[in-house]
Each structure stands twice: as C-alpha cells, then as structure tokens.
Design a protein around this motif. Structure first.
Motif, PDB file in Angstrom:
ATOM      1  N   LEU A 153       0.913  -1.201   0.085  1.00  0.00           N
ATOM      2  CA  LEU A 153      -0.080  -0.059  -0.017  1.00  0.00           C
ATOM      3  C   LEU A 153       0.924   1.189  -0.146  1.00  0.00           C
ATOM      4  O   LEU A 153       0.278   2.244  -0.551  1.00  0.00           O
ATOM      5  N   THR A 154       2.054   1.100   0.577  1.00  0.00           N
ATOM      6  CA  THR A 154       3.062   2.377   0.570  1.00  0.00           C
ATOM      7  C   THR A 154       4.134   1.911  -0.199  1.00  0.00           C
ATOM      8  O   THR A 154       5.238   2.564  -0.264  1.00  0.00           O
ATOM      9  N   ASP A 155       4.285   0.957  -0.734  1.00  0.00           N
ATOM     10  CA  ASP A 155       5.503   0.605  -1.593  1.00  0.00           C
ATOM     11  C   ASP A 155       5.220  -0.464  -2.864  1.00  0.00           C
ATOM     12  O   ASP A 155       4.116  -0.523  -3.150  1.00  0.00           O
ATOM     13  N   CYS A 156       6.192  -0.951  -3.421  1.00  0.00           N
ATOM     14  CA  CYS A 156       6.053  -1.226  -4.797  1.00  0.00           C
ATOM     15  C   CYS A 156       6.368  -2.784  -4.705  1.00  0.00           C
ATOM     16  O   CYS A 156       6.803  -3.350  -5.753  1.00  0.00           O
ATOM     17  N   HIS A 157       6.141  -3.694  -3.448  1.00  0.00           N
ATOM     18  CA  HIS A 157       6.510  -5.060  -3.527  1.00  0.00           C
ATOM     19  C   HIS A 157       5.802  -6.203  -4.231  1.00  0.00           C
ATOM     20  O   HIS A 157       6.335  -7.166  -4.941  1.00  0.00           O
ATOM     21  N   MET A 158       4.692  -5.691  -4.576  1.00  0.00           N
ATOM     22  CA  MET A 158       3.859  -6.444  -5.663  1.00  0.00           C
ATOM     23  C   MET A 158       4.410  -6.536  -7.043  1.00  0.00           C
ATOM     24  O   MET A 158       4.039  -7.308  -7.662  1.00  0.00           O
ATOM     25  N   PHE A 159       5.288  -5.536  -7.349  1.00  0.00           N
ATOM     26  CA  PHE A 159       5.869  -5.373  -8.736  1.00  0.00           C
ATOM     27  C   PHE A 159       7.354  -5.534  -8.866  1.00  0.00           C
ATOM     28  O   PHE A 159       8.320  -5.039  -9.541  1.00  0.00           O
ATOM     29  N   ASN A 160       7.716  -6.074  -7.448  1.00  0.00           N
ATOM     30  CA  ASN A 160       9.196  -6.712  -7.536  1.00  0.00           C
ATOM     31  C   ASN A 160       9.349  -8.117  -7.674  1.00  0.00           C
ATOM     32  O   ASN A 160       8.158  -9.035  -7.032  1.00  0.00           O
ATOM     33  N   MET A 161      10.433  -8.687  -8.060  1.00  0.00           N
ATOM     34  CA  MET A 161      10.580 -10.283  -8.396  1.00  0.00           C
ATOM     35  C   MET A 161      10.757 -11.098  -7.196  1.00  0.00           C
ATOM     36  O   MET A 161       9.840 -12.184  -7.184  1.00  0.00           O
ATOM     37  N   GLY A 162      11.434 -10.696  -6.295  1.00  0.00           N
ATOM     38  CA  GLY A 162      11.567 -11.685  -5.182  1.00  0.00           C
ATOM     39  C   GLY A 162      10.204 -12.108  -4.386  1.00  0.00           C
ATOM     40  O   GLY A 162       9.922 -13.202  -4.237  1.00  0.00           O
ATOM     41  N   PRO A 163       9.454 -10.981  -3.922  1.00  0.00           N
ATOM     42  CA  PRO A 163       8.041 -11.089  -3.416  1.00  0.00           C
ATOM     43  C   PRO A 163       7.247 -11.786  -4.329  1.00  0.00           C
ATOM     44  O   PRO A 163       6.741 -12.835  -3.817  1.00  0.00           O
ATOM     45  N   GLY A 164       7.421 -11.636  -5.396  1.00  0.00           N
ATOM     46  CA  GLY A 164       6.509 -12.528  -6.505  1.00  0.00           C
ATOM     47  C   GLY A 164       6.881 -13.910  -6.354  1.00  0.00           C
ATOM     48  O   GLY A 164       6.047 -14.656  -6.716  1.00  0.00           O
ATOM     49  N   LEU A 165       8.070 -14.244  -6.629  1.00  0.00           N
ATOM     50  CA  LEU A 165       8.281 -15.574  -6.285  1.00  0.00           C
ATOM     51  C   LEU A 165       7.907 -16.215  -5.447  1.00  0.00           C
ATOM     52  O   LEU A 165       7.231 -17.457  -5.374  1.00  0.00           O
ATOM     53  N   MET A 166       7.999 -15.939  -4.188  1.00  0.00           N
ATOM     54  CA  MET A 166       7.416 -16.317  -2.918  1.00  0.00           C
ATOM     55  C   MET A 166       6.077 -16.434  -3.051  1.00  0.00           C
ATOM     56  O   MET A 166       5.241 -17.276  -2.397  1.00  0.00           O
ATOM     57  N   TYR A 167       5.293 -15.303  -3.413  1.00  0.00           N
ATOM     58  CA  TYR A 167       3.836 -15.223  -3.693  1.00  0.00           C
ATOM     59  C   TYR A 167       3.129 -16.556  -4.327  1.00  0.00           C
ATOM     60  O   TYR A 167       2.247 -17.207  -4.044  1.00  0.00           O
ATOM     61  N   SER A 168       3.967 -16.855  -5.597  1.00  0.00           N
ATOM     62  CA  SER A 168       3.408 -17.885  -6.501  1.00  0.00           C
ATOM     63  C   SER A 168       3.544 -19.161  -5.573  1.00  0.00           C
ATOM     64  O   SER A 168       2.849 -20.210  -5.912  1.00  0.00           O
ATOM     65  N   VAL A 169       4.691 -19.202  -4.825  1.00  0.00           N
ATOM     66  CA  VAL A 169       4.898 -20.489  -4.263  1.00  0.00           C
ATOM     67  C   VAL A 169       3.817 -20.850  -3.034  1.00  0.00           C
ATOM     68  O   VAL A 169       3.146 -21.714  -3.088  1.00  0.00           O
ATOM     69  N   LEU A 170       3.744 -19.775  -2.504  1.00  0.00           N
ATOM     70  CA  LEU A 170       2.424 -20.009  -1.373  1.00  0.00           C
ATOM     71  C   LEU A 170       1.181 -20.244  -1.759  1.00  0.00           C
ATOM     72  O   LEU A 170       0.487 -20.983  -1.296  1.00  0.00           O
ATOM     73  N   LEU A 171       0.754 -19.566  -3.124  1.00  0.00           N
ATOM     74  CA  LEU A 171      -0.517 -19.827  -3.612  1.00  0.00           C
ATOM     75  C   LEU A 171      -0.721 -21.312  -4.204  1.00  0.00           C
ATOM     76  O   LEU A 171      -1.745 -21.784  -3.976  1.00  0.00           O
ATOM     77  N   VAL A 172       0.320 -22.101  -4.746  1.00  0.00           N
ATOM     78  CA  VAL A 172       0.048 -23.321  -5.227  1.00  0.00           C
ATOM     79  C   VAL A 172       0.264 -24.040  -4.292  1.00  0.00           C
ATOM     80  O   VAL A 172      -0.660 -25.223  -3.991  1.00  0.00           O
ATOM     81  N   PHE A 173       1.012 -23.788  -2.857  1.00  0.00           N
ATOM     82  CA  PHE A 173       1.044 -25.007  -1.667  1.00  0.00           C
ATOM     83  C   PHE A 173      -0.736 -24.773  -1.058  1.00  0.00           C
ATOM     84  O   PHE A 173      -1.165 -25.584  -0.817  1.00  0.00           O
ATOM     85  N   ALA A 174      -1.086 -23.528  -0.991  1.00  0.00           N
ATOM     86  CA  ALA A 174      -2.339 -23.499  -0.670  1.00  0.00           C
ATOM     87  C   ALA A 174      -3.350 -24.133  -1.030  1.00  0.00           C
ATOM     88  O   ALA A 174      -4.438 -24.626  -0.849  1.00  0.00           O
ATOM     89  N   GLU A 175      -3.267 -24.106  -2.564  1.00  0.00           N
ATOM     90  CA  GLU A 175      -4.345 -24.591  -3.406  1.00  0.00           C
ATOM     91  C   GLU A 175      -4.415 -26.142  -3.201  1.00  0.00           C
ATOM     92  O   GLU A 175      -5.339 -26.686  -3.189  1.00  0.00           O
ATOM     93  N   LYS A 176      -3.129 -26.836  -3.243  1.00  0.00           N
ATOM     94  CA  LYS A 176      -2.954 -28.193  -3.143  1.00  0.00           C
ATOM     95  C   LYS A 176      -3.324 -28.825  -1.717  1.00  0.00           C
ATOM     96  O   LYS A 176      -3.727 -29.693  -1.526  1.00  0.00           O
ATOM     97  N   ALA A 177      -3.075 -27.847  -0.661  1.00  0.00           N
ATOM     98  CA  ALA A 177      -3.480 -28.224   0.471  1.00  0.00           C
ATOM     99  C   ALA A 177      -5.035 -28.175   0.555  1.00  0.00           C
ATOM    100  O   ALA A 177      -5.576 -29.047   1.529  1.00  0.00           O
TER     101      ALA A 177
END
Length: 493
Positions: A449-473
């Motif tokens: 909300l006050t920074d650009c992390h959703m458009f940075n690569m590193g947080p994006g990588l962890m974000y994608s991993v978190l979501l696929v594990f949440a889905e399969k869980a």
C-alpha cells in the motif's frame, strides 16, 4: 529423468539416500545457509553454481521437483551488499565477467527446469486445471496490453509486463505440474519459509555492518541499510512475509510456544529493517499471528502462548521506558522522517492524471510515474516515468495507483478478479497451512500500500509458491506424515 530412463536406479541405496536428503529439512537448512553466506560474504557465483548443481541432481534422480522449493524462495536473496552494482559500480556484477557467469547459470537453470517439466508431462498424468488459471491469465493479458491505445505502447513495455506476470505465476504453474502432491509432507512450506526467515535475520544483522550505518551522533542511518537485492524496504517486506510461518508449528506441535517465541523474534527483525511500511503493517500481521495462534492452539498449549505474548509485551514496555535514549538512537532515521511521504503523494496524483488521460489500458510500465531514492538514501524524489536506458521500470509505491496508471481499468479489473480468486482459495475450508499462507500474503499486500513490492521479483516468487501450496492443501489429497522434514518436536495430543 535419469531414473526414468534407467528404472533400476530406483532401487539403489545412494539414490534413495539422495532423495531423502533433498526432501528433508536438512537440505532446506543448507539452501538457506548458502543464501545467507552468499549475501554476507559476497560469494554469489559459487552459491548460484552450487544451486545449479543441486538442481541437476534433483532433476536427474528425484521423482518430482518439490526439493527445489527452498532454492526458488532463496535465490533472489543471495546477492550481497558488497557486490551491489547500484552502490559499487566496479563490483562483481558491474563487470562483464560477473554478468556473464550469472547469465550462463540462469540460462542453464531455465533449460534444465524446462526439460524436467517436459519429461514429467510425458508421463501423461492427469492433474486438472489450476484454480487460479483464469485470474492469472486475465492479469497477464492486462500486463501485456498495458499502454495499448497510448503513444507509449511498445515492445519494451510488453517485455516488462511479461517479466512481471512471470514472477507472480511462473512457479505457481511449474510446481502445480511437476510436484507429486500426494507425497508432500505436511508442513513442508511453513518449514521452508520459517528457515528462510532465520536466514533473513542474519542478513538484517549484516546490514548493520554496512559502511555509514552508524552516524557521528551514534544514531542509525537507515539509508545505508541495504543488501545486494534490495534496500531496507525490500528486506522489511520479505521478513514480514516470513513472520507468520512459525504459526503453523505453534498450533500443530507440542511445546509450540517455542515457535511463538521464534515468530516474535521475526517480528523484532521486521522492526529492525527500519522500513516504516514493514514496521506498521508487519505489526498488524503480527497481531493476526497472535489471534491465529491463540484460536488455533490446543487447549493445553494455549496458556503457554499467552504467557509468551504477555512476557513480550511487558518486556517491550519496560525496555522502551528504561532504554528510551537507546531506542531513539536506534530508530533515529525513522523518527526524523516522521510522516514525510517521500514524494509518494506527488507520485499518486500523477498516476491519477495518467489514468484520466488513458483510462482503459493506461500508459504502460515505463511512462508510469515513480520514485527514486536520492544519494543519501533518506529521501525519495518523484519522476515522471522511467529514465531512458533503464530496464526495470520505476514503480509508484502503491498497488492501486500503479495498476490504474500502468494498465488502466483493464489491469485494475483483472487484478480484482485474481485477488477474489486467491481470497476464495485461502478462506474456503481453511486449515492451518492456508491461514499461514493468508497471513504471509497479507504482509505482502499491506506493505504494498505504501511500497512497490507486488511489482518486485523476489516477493512475486514467494507469492507464487505460497499460492500453489495453499491450493494443493485445499485439494483434499492426503499428505504424508512419515519422514516429514519437520523439527524434532512431538505432536500435541
């Protein structure tokens, strides 16, 4: 791949031992230790090629790609402060040899991962359609079309749109189709993120040894708190994303209060990054962790979690009262900034103006207003678009304003659709792993909300991993308990 070509290898003890190691907590620890050593001591090339070597062994001898998870999460954070080309142009990655060595390693990694994906698909296993497919497709299309109908739409902004969406969803789809989800140990991802948090703590401590951190008056100059992969804001976001992971162990394990202590230490680490956004929104997420722990813990364990939180609160109050001057010196830079918006308001007003000029598809990534840090690292200046010669586009330090300026109404609608899908995924039939995932992602979304992390690569990588594990869980498929790479703590009864 090799074991598929030569099935007799599956019965070899060495292969069995290798598979067990790569799926264990020991390998997670090795990957994170290498990450921390790489950042602290500037041995990126050696570590990246070690990651490549491990990846080759996994591709050749393991039956799926689950073991690369810690390296995917850690890889972005291996780059050291001493080899940061933005700070030291003559350092390793400012030189052709360093750039070539990195390029070759990344190229081989891409080829190897692609080859393994193809070989697994050739098995003909039916995996169904990923739940987040349509949301990701909509967001990806919006990114690729950002700037359409404006004078700024060109191949460069399309390429940047591809890089952005690839970071957000690449490993979501890759793991979806390359992991044997019925064979994933329970708590595997919380373990990975928890151990990564320990590595990040080491990197945060290392930032305080950067030149110029301690000022002449004894105060801390947060402008000199940086790594090779980001400044204090970036590190603060990643630390906040790791903070909820110990909650899984706190509610699932006997003596889980030990992990409540660990989560609290991670919260303190988030504060020590001195990122105002991470400090504020990390505190909100920490309160969410407190609630999740107290609600989810077994009755017999709940009182011990309460004791930990009460002790932390008491220690914080007493510490601030007794060591007030030391706290003022430690957070001198944050206190001096106060409510200074660091050019964010000017940037957001300019983003709104761009949206009004091109409301459907926006103006693309490179004409979107952004902010840039000044030489002293303390203040941020507004700039009307990315300067020529820069590949990474400047960001607007707010997800909403970034979306409307870059991709207009189309991007905002696509993002809203994707966000609704992720909320449904995490909130429908919630379990401990999905709640932890939700808290980790909340840390990313709130700090953005006050920074650009959703458009940075590193947080994006962890974000994608978190979501696929949440889905399969959430898929209802059983996950194995045996040989689970979890800390040596017995289950609560």
């Amino acid at each position: 791949m090799l074991t598929e070509a030569f099935p007799q290898l599956n019965s070899a003890r060495a292969v069995a031992a290798m598979r067990t190691f790569f799926r264990s907590g020991w390998f997670v620890g090795v990957a994170v230790l290498l990450m921390a050593c790489s950042e602290l001591f500037g041995v990126e090339i050696a570590v990246i090629y070690l990651y490549l070597f491990f990846g080759l062994l996994i591709v050749l001898f393991c039956d799926d790609m689950l073991p690369i998870t810690p390296m995917v999460v850690c890889g972005y954070m291996t780059f050291s402060a001493k080899n940061n080309p933005a700070k030291f142009p003559d350092s390793l990655f400012g030189q052709p040899e360093g750039q070539l060595a990195l390029f070759y390693a990344v190229a081989v990694i891409v080829v190897v991962l692609a080859g393994r994906l193809i070989s697994i698909q050739m098995r003909g296993e039916k995996r169904g359609v990923p739940k987040l497919l349509w949301g990701y497709l909509a967001l990806g299309a919006a990114y690729l079309l950002s700037g359409l109908l404006s004078p700024y739409y060109d191949s460069k902004t399309v390429l940047m749109g591809f890089v952005q969406i690839a970071a957000l969803c690449g490993f979501y789809f890759y793991f979806y189709f390359t992991v044997r989800w019925d064979n994933v140990p329970k708590g595997y991802l919380p373990l990975v993120v928890t151990v990564v948090g320990a590595g990040l703590l080491a990197e945060i401590a290392g930032m305080y040894f950067n030149p110029g951190v301690i000022g002449a008056d004894g105060g801390i100059n947060r402008g000199n708190l940086y790594t090779g992969w980001g400044i204090y804001n970036n590190v603060g976001c990643m630390m906040a994303m790791c903070m909820p992971a110990p909650v899984w162990f706190a509610v699932k394990k006997k003596n889980g209060w030990l992990f409540t202590i660990l989560g609290t230490v991670y919260y303190l680490g988030t504060l020590l990054t001195q990122s105002r956004g991470a400090m504020l929104f990390g505190s909100i997420v920490y309160l969410g962790c407190v609630m999740a722990t107290l609600v989810g813990a077994k009755k017999g364990e709940r009182r011990w979690h309460f004791v930990v939180y009460a002790a932390f609160l008491a220690a914080a109050v007493v510490g601030i009262l007794v060591f007030r001057e030391q706290f003022v010196d430690l957070f001198a830079s944050v206190i001096s900034q106060g409510f200074n918006d660091s050019a964010r308001f000017d940037t957001w007003r300019a983003c709104w103006q761009r949206f009004l000029e091109h409301p459907v598809f926006g103006v693309g990534f490179y004409k979107t207003p952004g902010t840039v840090m000044t030489e002293n690292g303390m203040f941020t200046e507004f700039t009307d678009g990315t300067p020529e010669g820069m590949f990474l586009a400047l960001r607007s330090h707010n997800t909403f304003f970034q979306l409307i300026a870059t991709g207009g109404t189309v991007a905002l609608a696509a993002y809203a659709f994707h966000r609704i899908q992720t909320l449904v995924l995490c909130l429908r039939r919630p379990n401990a792993e999905k709640i932890v995932t939700l808290l980790c992602i909340a840390a990313l979304l709130l700090t953005s909300l006050t920074d650009c992390h959703m458009f940075n690569m590193g947080p994006g990588l962890m974000y994608s991993v978190l979501l696929v594990f949440a889905e399969k869980a959430a898929s209802g498929k059983p996950q194995k308990e045996e040989n689970a790479p979890l800390p040596a703590v017995t289950e609560a009864r």
